[in-house]
Scaffold this motif. Sequence first.
Motif, PDB file in Angstrom:
ATOM      1  N   GLN A 607      27.257 -21.480  16.802  1.00 47.79           N
ATOM      2  CA  GLN A 607      27.396 -23.085  16.599  1.00 47.79           C
ATOM      3  C   GLN A 607      28.004 -23.979  15.892  1.00 47.79           C
ATOM      4  O   GLN A 607      28.662 -23.818  15.136  1.00 47.79           O
ATOM      5  CB  GLN A 607      26.312 -22.742  14.776  1.00 47.79           C
ATOM      6  CG  GLN A 607      25.358 -21.614  14.522  1.00 47.79           C
ATOM      7  CD  GLN A 607      23.712 -22.492  15.286  1.00 47.79           C
ATOM      8  OE1 GLN A 607      23.596 -23.597  15.775  1.00 47.79           O
ATOM      9  NE2 GLN A 607      23.540 -21.699  16.469  1.00 47.79           N
ATOM     10  N   PRO A 608      27.624 -25.015  16.104  1.00 45.70           N
ATOM     11  CA  PRO A 608      29.175 -25.638  16.333  1.00 45.70           C
ATOM     12  C   PRO A 608      28.988 -26.695  14.473  1.00 45.70           C
ATOM     13  O   PRO A 608      28.618 -26.537  14.484  1.00 45.70           O
ATOM     14  CB  PRO A 608      28.659 -27.235  16.725  1.00 45.70           C
ATOM     15  CG  PRO A 608      27.395 -27.037  16.721  1.00 45.70           C
ATOM     16  CD  PRO A 608      26.725 -25.831  17.300  1.00 45.70           C
ATOM     17  N   GLN A 609      30.766 -26.947  14.591  1.00 47.71           N
ATOM     18  CA  GLN A 609      30.727 -27.623  13.332  1.00 47.71           C
ATOM     19  C   GLN A 609      30.200 -26.166  12.485  1.00 47.71           C
ATOM     20  O   GLN A 609      30.209 -26.511  11.023  1.00 47.71           O
ATOM     21  CB  GLN A 609      30.065 -28.745  13.085  1.00 47.71           C
ATOM     22  CG  GLN A 609      30.373 -29.866  13.756  1.00 47.71           C
ATOM     23  CD  GLN A 609      31.812 -30.150  14.182  1.00 47.71           C
ATOM     24  OE1 GLN A 609      32.738 -30.442  13.264  1.00 47.71           O
ATOM     25  NE2 GLN A 609      31.936 -30.884  15.099  1.00 47.71           N
ATOM     26  N   GLU A 632      34.601 -22.877  24.863  1.00 47.04           N
ATOM     27  CA  GLU A 632      33.663 -22.481  26.615  1.00 47.04           C
ATOM     28  C   GLU A 632      34.206 -23.258  28.325  1.00 47.04           C
ATOM     29  O   GLU A 632      35.134 -23.619  28.370  1.00 47.04           O
ATOM     30  CB  GLU A 632      33.134 -24.593  25.837  1.00 47.04           C
ATOM     31  CG  GLU A 632      32.108 -24.893  24.831  1.00 47.04           C
ATOM     32  CD  GLU A 632      31.705 -25.933  24.832  1.00 47.04           C
ATOM     33  OE1 GLU A 632      30.907 -26.406  23.886  1.00 47.04           O
ATOM     34  OE2 GLU A 632      32.646 -26.933  25.248  1.00 47.04           O
ATOM     35  N   THR A 664      34.509 -23.476  14.864  1.00 45.21           N
ATOM     36  CA  THR A 664      34.093 -23.890  16.064  1.00 45.21           C
ATOM     37  C   THR A 664      33.299 -25.221  16.911  1.00 45.21           C
ATOM     38  O   THR A 664      34.292 -25.505  17.893  1.00 45.21           O
ATOM     39  CB  THR A 664      32.364 -23.701  16.127  1.00 45.21           C
ATOM     40  OG1 THR A 664      31.886 -24.550  15.225  1.00 45.21           O
ATOM     41  CG2 THR A 664      32.592 -22.257  16.459  1.00 45.21           C
ATOM     42  N   VAL A 666      33.182 -28.542  18.260  1.00 42.19           N
ATOM     43  CA  VAL A 666      32.672 -29.121  19.173  1.00 42.19           C
ATOM     44  C   VAL A 666      31.578 -27.878  19.579  1.00 42.19           C
ATOM     45  O   VAL A 666      31.223 -28.461  20.780  1.00 42.19           O
ATOM     46  CB  VAL A 666      33.222 -30.136  20.132  1.00 42.19           C
ATOM     47  CG1 VAL A 666      32.908 -31.918  18.714  1.00 42.19           C
ATOM     48  CG2 VAL A 666      33.357 -29.755  20.977  1.00 42.19           C
ATOM     49  N   GLY A 669      27.715 -26.941  21.372  1.00 38.22           N
ATOM     50  CA  GLY A 669      26.637 -28.216  21.153  1.00 38.22           C
ATOM     51  C   GLY A 669      26.011 -27.569  22.225  1.00 38.22           C
ATOM     52  O   GLY A 669      26.059 -30.125  22.262  1.00 38.22           O
ATOM     53  N   SER A 671      24.030 -29.804  26.487  1.00 39.38           N
ATOM     54  CA  SER A 671      22.754 -29.652  25.941  1.00 39.38           C
ATOM     55  C   SER A 671      23.074 -28.387  26.675  1.00 39.38           C
ATOM     56  O   SER A 671      22.661 -27.857  27.787  1.00 39.38           O
ATOM     57  CB  SER A 671      22.597 -30.910  27.026  1.00 39.38           C
ATOM     58  OG  SER A 671      23.290 -31.343  28.280  1.00 39.38           O
TER      59      SER A 671
END
Length: 854
Positions: A607-609, A632, A664, A666, A669, A671
């Motif tokens: 999960q981001p942040q 990523e 993490t 960004v 996250g 699309s």
Amino acid sequence: MAAIQTTTPRTPPAARSAAGAIFIRAAALVVATLCAATGLAMAGAYPVAPVVAIVCFVAATVLAGLRFSIALQAMVALLPVTGFASITGWMTFEELDLMVLAASAGGYAALALRGPPAVDVDTRRHGPALSIFSIALIALFLVSTAISLERGIAAAGGFRFDWFQGYDDPLNSLRIFKSFAWVVLMAPLLLAELRRPGGFDRLSLGMTAGLGLATLAVLQERLAFTGLLDFSDDYRVTAPFWEMHVGGAALDGFLALTIPFAVREAVRNESRVRLIGAWVVLALAAYACLVTFSRGVYAAIPVSMLLLVVLVYRQRLRLDRAQIWSLLAKGLVFTLLVAASGFVVFRSGGYRAVLAAFLVLATAVPLEASIRKAPIATWFVAGIGALCLGVTGALVGGVLPKGPYLVFAAALAATVVTTMRVDIGIPAKQRAMLSIASWLWLAIDAVLVARHWGGNGAFRDSAVVLAALVALAFATARLNTPVWPERRHEQLATIGFAALVMGSVAVFTAGAYMGGRFQTTRGDLDVRIAHWTEGIGRLRGVDDWLFGKGLGRFPATSQFESPDAIAPGSYRIAYRNGERFLALTGPRLKYLGFGELFRFSQRVTVQPQSTYQVTMVARSSQAGGIHVELCEKMLLYNGSCIATDPALPASPVAWQTIRFPLRTGVIGGASWYAPRPVYFAIATGNPGAVLEVRSLQMVGPDGIDVIANGDFSNRTARWFSSSDKWHLPWHIKNLLLDVLFDQGVFGLALFALLVAAAFLRTTVGRAFRHPDAPYVAAAIAGYFVVGAFDSLLDVPRVAFLFYVVTLAGLMLRNPRAVPRTPTPAPAAVAGDEAAARARRRQLAFGERINSSRT
């Protein structure tokens, strides 16, 4: 007393045929059973969701049994996107094996139940078939690969089964062997499929669909990591080909193999849906070729397309040598003019000006037929009308938002309606005037689009190019013979080729990275030649030269037999004192930069942040040297990335527990339409050092460990290795040298004969007049151009497809016209019938005499 003559009774042909059919059905049943049992065992051992794998295998087997042609199409289409080694951790065994086993199990089961398909006399004589020479070549090359398989396993320490093995292990030889063995296994089914009406059409459609799926993956990767129009970043796509985790040209070879079949669909199809689909796939493939930034692809596609054009025109027009050279000269002139136009327009006007100029050129191709021999007065009146429309468009475009683009779109619509033979109820003379006026209006608006985007410099450049194009259109319309092709398929092919040339020029002009690639070509070639020389130098002794080092042994020799002090990284699951752990060895280099690290990674969901706590139990004889990252990435090139180098005291015996957080940011996250996979990776930064890891955990805020198999209880399931930029140790980087290294002179000679037989057969031999032969020859030629600078047979999925194409080339035959048989005279017919009756009476009398003597 007359001597009694005895004769050995001969088995009637019908009985021999029945016995042969029984044998074929029994053999097919045995093969189907073996394939089904092997496939089920493999699916049951699948590292991720084995139940789903079993269900999919059974469903594919049933489909192949009911409709083998559909199963074959689906297998070829799904081949580029069904490689999940970066998720499963499988390398020796893969999804291709499951698909081949399912198709073979179903296909041979159907053969066992239904018997051999009936083949009419004409198909048996003139349809697809393998000659004795081809069968002998296939058998001998299979023997050569089997010998090299045994040598490779022996060189790795003997056979040792394990679902998870790497490049240093015995079963890496099996990984290479399977690509040809699978084609031999399916050869009878493939031959039967190609003998059926439309068999080659279905194979070609499957190849085109596979190309479409691969290029969609390329599009998604570019959209996620660089953007579609960024040609300056040094990002090179890998698409769904995990085999490129240590470099290589899997995507390049696949594009070279499949693009000729997409061209076949685009120029041979009468179905409007398939025609549109094929041109969409070709447009995506052109983009994919450009963003590979591969000099091999940039050479392979023009070579294969040029060969394809020559072979197709030779078939259609029966050209002699002078006509072929004339056709080549015209093609070269057209290419140079389009390239020069694209460069002049792009340098100030950018992509928008190039697109506008290209659309003017594209509509000029079908326009020629509508305006042939139009009087000069018609051109004059049309020019005045176009000038008025252009001035009006300029005024309207200056008022509306995005006005020049809207006016250009209106001019394009008018040109399409008046040019593309749409019935608008207007006499031919007036229609020609409207066609010329609307096209000239489109050219004027293209210049206005260039000025709107690039200013006065773009206005001047576009005006010069489009004025020259208008003058050319006026001149060619006055000629007696057309300059542009008249058939719709050929017109589309010409337009598509022009788009590829203009797009390539734009990419090379805009992309600093591609320009740098071509500037370093000479230096890269020197490095490649030195690499080839050093690699072949590892063949020592007569056995190595005759039979090779063994299939897939080049990476292992780089690790253990390299004459210099460098070596690639490696990994293995080791056992000591009852403990199981990962032994990760770093590359032996003087300096390990970020791109040279040998990574051991796993795809995770984060999960981001959020902050994740990493716990590692490890040891090493050298202090420090641990590199941990969360990035990523699709395969090799990173997007957003966080990295840390936790301290590890030197301890060759005692395990050390280290803990540290990873935030993490960004990462995670992305699309849904352009996902960016996230990988957790570890590496050792000490050159040549061994890092031993007993367990890994990465716990999120919710208390869940996102790392699977962190204690390596299932060996390396879910784990994957990669080397971002140091690739030479894993590949000899030449197709023929790869065969020589693995199989020696004996195997290389057989491989060369096998491929040459297919290529020569489809270009100058017994199949060169077959309508599908040019596409097979073009695919083989493009594959070998890519293979001049890369090893392609160490990628089983692509090698399997290459062997299928080669087998198809060996099967094709020249079509024969059915001779016109004169109608026999009634007397001749009556005489033939009387002779046949007399012959039957004589045979019946002879049988009665023999029966009475017995």
